[in-house]
Structure formats: structure tokens, C-alpha cells
Design an enzyme around this catalytic site. Structure first.
Site, PDB file in Angstrom:
ATOM      1  CD  GLU A   1      47.782  33.153  37.864  1.00 56.97           C
ATOM      2  OE1 GLU A   1      47.719  34.277  37.497  1.00 56.97           O
ATOM      3  OE2 GLU A   1      45.931  33.458  37.991  1.00 56.97           O
TER       4      GLU A   1
ATOM      5  CG  HIS B   1      45.128  34.615  42.264  1.00 52.53           C
ATOM      6  ND1 HIS B   1      45.037  36.096  42.217  1.00 52.53           N
ATOM      7  CD2 HIS B   1      44.888  33.330  41.468  1.00 52.53           C
ATOM      8  CE1 HIS B   1      44.512  36.142  40.988  1.00 52.53           C
ATOM      9  NE2 HIS B   1      44.733  34.874  40.488  1.00 52.53           N
TER      10      HIS B   1
ATOM     11  CG  HIS C   1      39.597  35.016  38.219  1.00 52.22           C
ATOM     12  ND1 HIS C   1      39.779  33.986  37.216  1.00 52.22           N
ATOM     13  CD2 HIS C   1      40.733  35.089  38.231  1.00 52.22           C
ATOM     14  CE1 HIS C   1      41.123  34.068  36.362  1.00 52.22           C
ATOM     15  NE2 HIS C   1      41.971  34.167  37.293  1.00 52.22           N
TER      16      HIS C   1
ATOM     17  CG  HIS D   1      44.673  37.924  36.457  1.00 59.81           C
ATOM     18  ND1 HIS D   1      45.896  37.687  36.615  1.00 59.81           N
ATOM     19  CD2 HIS D   1      43.852  36.862  37.429  1.00 59.81           C
ATOM     20  CE1 HIS D   1      45.913  36.859  37.108  1.00 59.81           C
ATOM     21  NE2 HIS D   1      44.690  36.042  37.118  1.00 59.81           N
TER      22      HIS D   1
END
Lengths: 253, 253, 253, 253
Positions: free
Chosen positions: C90, C109, C111, C181
Site C-alpha cells: 500500500e 497509515h 489501523h 480499514h
């Protein structure tokens, strides 16, 4: 002038045991999750009630003895050798409370995580756990908009804001909630202020859970809260001894 | 008389292995988050059922073997050399329960964090997790106002309050909720009382979560709770072995 | 070519201090519970704004200096000796944001555990804690179904999906929520991006708790959020110093 | 016969690396909070699919290599020298699932703390986090009352109950919820079963939080869940590598 000499000079009028206590208080409050990288704790100088001790502006978890300095009640560094130290920007919380509350000898300002939600909702934080009887003295909410408008960063950055906060705290309360920010907790001693900061958080968690279960909540009566507060002024010594030992052990490692 | 000699005298009639178990129980309950700096755990002396063992009044996490002393069922220190020790103020919880519940050989009193909300709301704490089948024996709520009025600090500071608490616990229950305070949990053995104190907290958390999801909650039937309680009397040995090993390892360090 | 030589070659144009910072950021975000075994953090190369630094594809908590490599803004490894490295699938999140947001020098990034529930419900994540004033810049929700249909694994596996995400983030926002996500958080510096990733999670927890207590919630005004964001751009340095020290201490052990 | 010799004999047909993996799985699941002192994890013997490996009956956190033994699919110890070992009473969960699910090579049974509330309420556990796409394969609820009446201790103590559980799990599901008890999670490999056990708990927490925020909840579509499940079968390797390293480091200390 080396660090050891500097420390010696700076603490000439301070009690080393008190400094160690204050270092321990910083660390234990971080370890207990009351303070994160922000917040601060102070203690009034028992030899000179017009002064208080506090760390220079660093994360509480990092504080060591040489970070402690003396401030006057206008929250200015007392010793010339501390003139270049970065001070906590919100130190006026402490100085202004000490000015108007002679019964207060220690102040903890934190972003206590479960207290914050109670600062942005209408529910009152009230004592339900006997250790938190001191909440029966009131836990007023300071809404900074009322004295500083809608555009501040919510922080107590001036003596005037400190005075407003101290005024809202009033003559009796042990805790003042700060909207969108956290709380400030006061006590007659450092161990008791730490105790109260911890149990303010615990009571907030349990009140939130009780609200989840569903009311009405059987809060403490005013009389019980006052009796319990008296008992806890004495009982604060036990968690203090435990937490201090753990904080200083960690410091030693 | 040095500390070693004192200990030798004090424990003349006590089993060293039992003392080690009790030290471990104090520490594991702190480590599991059931006890904070307050609360206490006791065990009936297997050689003399009119006595029980308990620490002097310090934080459970700090307890070592030399802190353990023997009390009679009126909760007075048995050995003259313990006369100057500070005892837990609420020790009557233990002594008065041992008097009326011959089936009980261990008592844990805690401010179990998620149990407290169930002491100030109307929801009943009921068994939903099979490990907590013992809650099917009932979990009555002790409201101290009913026998001591509205102005106490909620603590069990006298033999009479201890007797009232023991009466409310009744003949069968393993747990008694104490309004605004916590709970007291009893068992036929130290490992089982520790087990029950832990799973009372876990069941409370899961019941709170189930209430958040939304009822009706599929609680255990009375029959299943009793079968499970029997099974867990045996199964308590497994977590005990694990927790004891960890507690004593920490003590060694 | 041994590991030391390889590293020397790979980082010829990189600043070792920056690499250490990025290693620390990976570890601190894991330690703070923002990253689990997944997620990634990057920093734009200050010497070449068309490049960014990021670990090869491993759990953030495991990252050491030799795992860091340079990518161009199409998210391809720059150095030939990194050609055989497994890259985060990603990584386009990072490269495509750097392309369109010259003000952004770092991207996280994650979760983030309590942010996820806000990505699958209609409530907007809004700033209530002063540290999270940056949420006043908006926190748009990226619904991958709108550009990639109903059957994807919700991940940003292509440059095109990265472009769509960057477009939804827009010119001003510091945070973009990713449905089912997690989130991606950006900042003008690595310390500030880490700060924002942390306080996005904290604000989410406190907003959830405030919703449990019951609204209306007294969120920050837009003006206060902007003032606070400015203050926190400077204040990010304090938690960064603490967390970096702890992360590198752990790395040393 | 000393312990070393015993182990050598017992593992004659077993792969030492697989045993180390299984030890690590026990410890990491305890460390992650999925297993407490109860629960168990098993792996099918890759050299003989009619056998599986599992610890003797002790707390998972305590398991070391010499505790691992081989069982046949009727859940009886294979090696004569293991005849005197105490086996997990609920081992039939594992054996009976392996019998009917040739695709399954690992089983985790736990009292996963936030899954339990979903076993006693009517809300369905459904995938909202992309890592938990496997929940799209279904997460049926096993109500033991339907086959064993109202008076059991809720445990799977017989082969017949194991068969009923395996039947309810069905041909496709990765997770079966066990009312008032916990869950059992299966996967094609040990790393994937551990991964799924962990993300079942995480998804349960996030679903509970999303329900607190208020629905409707934007769950994953069936197609997305299946795509994500495929991706995670591969991605399981990353957390596994991290968690294994940490578990074995702890074991070494």
C-alpha cells in the site's frame, strides 16, 4: 558551572527529599496513565509558601532531580541560574491557585483521559467510589470561551487566565474540569494531590460504565463524601508509598 | 530481636508454604488489576480454623513473607510481637465471615474496577461466562446506609459492620457487592477465592459489554451455573499455578 | 556485499539522523498501540522532495536502520540494490499524497483501533480535545467502493487508488478515514505526523466516550481548532522527544 | 528415563520447528490477551494428517517444547510415554474438527474476552475490519443446551459434543462462537489460525464500539470479505513473524 554545582546552587533552599518526591510524582502519574507527554505537577515550598517547585518544561515521565526549579507565585523562576530554562507555558494554573488557596500545597494538571469526555458533555462528574469522596467538594467546569472567546487553543497561557481558573475552582473544590482539555486537581499535600488525580480518573471511568449500565446511579451523599474525603486524606499515604517505590526503582534502572 | 528471628517466632505455628501462597495471592491480584493499592486477601489457618492469616496494612503489591501475621476471628493479632503492627482497618470483613461460614477458607476484598459500577446501579451481576458460574450462588448488594446511616466513609471499620456484611453474604453466596466500594469474594481455598475474584471482574466486564450490545442477555441457568462452579473448584488450580509462578518470579527479581 | 556496505551505499544520499528518526517513529507508533503488525510510516527526503523514505515490508515494531529504503513518488525503489526488497503493497498511499501535497513531509497509515469504528458509522470524527485541533481541518471518509467496486480487499494496492485517496484527502485535511480499514495521517514533519496519528486515536476514544455519556458534545470551534493546531505544530516536539528516547532505548536492549 | 530422552522419543516423528511454532503460538496468544490461563491451540501433523500436536493440560503461557504431545483424531495420546499426561478436557474440539474439515490444519480455542458478549446476545458478529474478512465465511453460534440440556458446565467434554460443535461449524466457517464460553477458530495453517483468533477479538471490539456510536454499521460485503480473506491468508505471515520472535525471546529469558 557544571550540572552538579548548578543543582547544588539551585536547590540551596529546597529540601532534597521534596525534590525526590516531586520527581517520583511526575513519573508515577505518567505510569498510572494520568499524564501523557503533557501535564505537570507542582508542590508548594514548605519553607516558603510564596514559592512552588515544578519541573522545567519536559515530559513528566522524563523528569529527574536537576529538572526541578523554584517559581514564585507569579510563576516566574526564582533563581537567576534558571532564567534560561524553558518553563511550562501553563504554569499559571499552579501559581494562581496557590495565591488564593492557602490550603492547597500541591497541584496536578493533566489531560486525564476519561475525564476529558466529562468536560464536553452535560453530565456532572460526581463521586460514586468511596476513594473519590473529594469530588463531593464539587468539580466545576471551566469554559475558557467565557473569558477568552472562541478562538483560543484552550490553554491557560496567561496570569489572567490562571486567575479566572482559580476563581472558578473556588474555595472548596479539589478538582476543576477544563473543557476540551483535562482537569486540575489540588490537595493539601503532594501525595494527596496525586491520589486525587488518580481517583478522579477512576471515578470518571466507573461513572461512564454506570451510565452505560443505566441509571439512576447511586452516588455518594454529601455527608458520606465528606467523611470519605477525611479518611482518604490519611489513606493517601499507602498508594503513595507503593507508587513512589516503583517510580524510583524505575528511575534507578 | 532481628527481623529473621521475629519472623521465625511469628510463624512458629504457621506453614511457610501457606505464607508464600498468601504473598503470591497478594501480588497476583495486584498484577491482574483486581487490587490496586488497597484491598486485602486472607486465608484461614488450616491448623487452627479460629485463626486466619493476612498481611499487615500495606499495599498488596508490596507484601512479603514477613508482613504476614495471624489474627483471631475477632480480627485481633494473635502473637504479642505483632501487637505494634498496623492492621487493615477493614479486617473485620474477613474475621466475621470466617465466623459464620465454616465452608469459607479464604476471603478477597477488593475495589474490583468494573464491579463497582454494578454496586451503584440496579442491574444484577449474573453469570454469563462459564468460569463465573459461582455468581449463580447469588451476589447480594450490601448497602451500608441501611445499617450505618448516610454519613459513613462506606468502609467496614467495626466488628458490627463486619457482622452485617457477613449476614448479607448469607449461607451460600461466593460474592457480596459493596455499594460504592467494591466487593468481597469467598472460597473454600485460597486459589479458588483468587480465581473467583478475578472472574467476578471478567464477568462484570462482559456483562457490561453485553448490555452495550443490547439484551436480552442469555445468562447461565442456575443448573449450569452450579455444574460449572463445581468444575471450576477443580479448574482453579491451573490459573493459580501460572499466576503464582509469575508472582514469585517478580518477587525474586 | 555485506550488510554494512550495503547500508552505506543505500543511504549515500540520506541523512542517518533521519533514518534513526524513522526507525524510532515505527517503533513508537507500535508501542503506542497505533500500529499493530501492519501499517507504515514514511518521511519525505528533505534533500530531494521527489523521494521519500520508508521501511521494506515488515512489521513496524521490527524495523531497524538497514530496513529503510528510498522510494520515488511513483513509490518505486530508487536504489538498484533495493530492487529485490519486498515493498509495502500500500505504499502508493504515501507517494500519491506527496505528489499533490507539497506541505506534507510525513505520512502514517495505520489501523488505529478506535478510529476504525468511526469509518463504518455515520458519526463524524471531530475535534474535542485541544491536542487534536488538526481534526478541524476535516477528516473525510474514503469509501473504496465508490472507485473500485464492492469486491476489493479494501487496500490501496495501485497508483490509481492512491491518487483517489489523495484526492479525497484534499488540500487541507490532516487525516483521511478509510472505511473498514483505518486512517492515513499527514503532517509537515515526522514528529507532527506521529503526534497527529496518536491524538487522532485519543480523540476517537474520547468522542466515543462522550457519545456514551450522551450529547450534545461541546466540540472545538473551527477557530479554536486552528489556533490549537498551530500551537501543537510546535508542541509536537515534546512527546516526540519522550517517545523517541523510549523507542531507541528499547532498540538498544 | 530422563526428560531429555523422553522428549527425544516423543518427538521422533515430529518436526522440532513445528513444535517451536506451537510453543510460540501458545505464548503469543496469551501475550495478545486472546488466551488467559485457559484455552488451547493445536496443529495438525503435516506428516500424518490423522494426528495433531497440542500441549498437555497446562496454562498456554507456560508451555515449553517438552509439554507438546501427539494425539490421534479421537484425541487420545499417541505415544505410550504420554499415557500418564493430563490432557486438556476439551481436546475433542480439535480432534473432531480435524476429522471433518480436511482444509483445517490448526485450531485455537479461547475465551476471547470481547467475543464472549457476542455469544450471549442476538447481535451477529460480522466483518467490518478488512483483516477480519474471514468472518464473512460465517460465525455460527453453538448453543450447548440444544444437544446437552440446561445443566452442563458449557464445556466440550466428550467426543459427541465435539462432533456436534464440528457439525455446527460446518464446511466453510473459520470461527464458531460458543455460548457463554468463547470461540474456536480454525485455519489452513498455524499462523493463519492465530491471525484469525486475534482479529476475531479485534473485530468484536470494533463492532461493539460501532454499535455504541450507533448504526447502521457499514459491514464488509460478502465479496470484499472473501477477497480480503484470500489476501490475509498470505498476509498472516507478517504478524506471525513478529509475534513468534517476541514469544521466543520471552521464552529465552
Amino acid at each position: 558551572m557544571n550540572e552538579t554545582a548548578r543543582l547544588a546552587a539551585s536547590v540551596a533552599s529546597m529540601d532534597r527529599a521534596l525534590i525526590d518526591d516531586l520527581v517520583a510524582a511526575n513519573r508515577m502519574l505518567a505510569s498510572l496513565g494520568i499524564l501523557d507527554a503533557f501535564g505537570h505537577v507542582s508542590v508548594r515550598d514548605p519553607k516558603n509558601p510564596k514559592r512552588y517547585l515544578m519541573s522545567r518544561s519536559i515530559a513528566p515521565e522524563s523528569v529527574v532531580a536537576s529538572d526541578i526549579l523554584a517559581l514564585d507565585l507569579d510563576s516566574q523562576a526564582v533563581h537567576p541560574e534558571d532564567a534560561d530554562k524553558l518553563l511550562y507555558r501553563e504554569r499559571f494554573i499552579h501559581g494562581e491557585i496557590y495565591k488564593v488557596r492557602p490550603d492547597v500545597n500541591s497541584v496536578v494538571h493533566s489531560h486525564s483521559p476519561t475525564v476529558v469526555p466529562f468536560t464536553v458533555t452535560k453530565a456532572k462528574l460526581r463521586p460514586l467510589l468511596h476513594n473519590a469522596g473529594f469530588l463531593g467538594l464539587g468539580a466545576p467546569l471551566f469554559e475558557i470561551r467565557k473569558c477568552a472567546g472562541h478562538g483560543t487553543d484552550l490553554m491557560i497561557l496567561t496570569p489572567d487566565l490562571g486567575k479566572e481558573l482559580a476563581k472558578k475552582l473556588g474555595k472548596d473544590a479539589a478538582v476543576i474540569l477544563m473543557r476540551g482539555h483535562g482537569d486540575s486537581v489540588v490537595g493539601p499535600s503532594l501525595p494527596n494531590a496525586v491520589f486525587r488525580a488518580y481517583y478522579t480518573e477512576i471515578n470518571a471511568r466507573q461513572q461512564l460504565q454506570a451510565m452505560t449500565i443505566g441509571g439512576p446511579i447511586n452516588f455518594m451523599t454529601k455527608a458520606a463524601a465528606m467523611t470519605s474525603n477525611d479518611a482518604m486524606l490519611r489513606a493517601s499515604a499507602r498508594p503513595w508509598a507503593l507508587w513512589r517505590k516503583k517510580a524510583l526503582r524505575e528511575l534507578g534502572s
